[in-house]
Design a protein around this motif. Sequence first.
Motif, PDB file in Angstrom:
ATOM      1  N   GLU A 111       4.042  13.197   4.210  1.00 59.45           N
ATOM      2  CA  GLU A 111       3.714  12.106   3.292  1.00 59.45           C
ATOM      3  C   GLU A 111       2.263  12.139   2.843  1.00 59.45           C
ATOM      4  O   GLU A 111       1.941  11.677   1.748  1.00 59.45           O
ATOM      5  N   ARG A 166      11.285   3.830   5.864  1.00 60.54           N
ATOM      6  CA  ARG A 166      11.430   5.042   5.033  1.00 60.54           C
ATOM      7  C   ARG A 166      12.817   5.096   4.411  1.00 60.54           C
ATOM      8  O   ARG A 166      12.977   5.369   3.222  1.00 60.54           O
ATOM      9  N   ARG A 234       3.452   4.567  -0.490  1.00 61.32           N
ATOM     10  CA  ARG A 234       3.481   4.560   0.976  1.00 61.32           C
ATOM     11  C   ARG A 234       2.773   3.326   1.522  1.00 61.32           C
ATOM     12  O   ARG A 234       3.250   2.675   2.457  1.00 61.32           O
TER      13      ARG A 234
END
Length: 277
Positions: A111, A166, A234
């Motif tokens: 990520e 996620r 994120r």
Amino acid sequence: MTDPTTGALTGAAPDPAPEILTERRGAVEWVIFNRPRARNAMTPWMEDRLIEICRAVDADPTVKALALTGAAGDKPAFMAGADLSCLQSVSSPEDFAILETRAEAAAMALEAVRVPTVAVLSGPCIGEGALLASSCDVRIASPSVRFGFPIARTVGNCLSVKNLARLSALLGTARTREMIFSARLLGAADLAAAGAVRTVVAGEDELTAHGQQVAEELAALAPLTLWATREGLRRLRDHDLPPDIDGDLLRRCYLSADYQEGIAAFLEKRPPVWSGS
């Protein structure tokens, strides 16, 4: 079952090549999970190596995109979860903490890597394989892909809250709940309907070439725009997650009698008998 020292199925010769291969194709760095005899099941060495590769990509300005796939062997496979010998060793709070920390570090490395990432999926994409795929920016798949977490009928562990976040970001909360509550693996059509994959190719022989094409398309775009977008998303996903939000959940599952029964039943190829303790 696999031998953690050789990376091979017990009683079988070890795979002769490293457990992860890398291959440069133009501006795209390919990562190939390379334990085909074990359906590319993840080992601690592989987790550490994936983190090293991400760091190397960050330091190499000539790499513009990162693509991940699995070695096929006799059948296609992205990654059939974590190596069972790693799960079998969990018997204390310290053990499960190490297990979770290593897996999370590998997902976070994907990520946080500087370049866009593409997961090129076929065959089983289960457990940690599904989490790594979920940590990538783009996913493409072949019709053979099977994605999910059948833990409610296999080993009886649970996902961390961050991993649930996620999956919810990728699939939606309702579909994530249904996937885990049904212990069902999602196929290519399910993933496409959820918007979790960009493309489902017609056949296995088209997958790598299409993965390269998608990675090259991403590599040609403004890198700072892509980086800021993925990092911003994120942060939105994780901003309400306090430290140790799920320690009690993980300990309850990983240190339970049900978990030990699930592992034993899986090895003995029999249905587990759950006690809720």
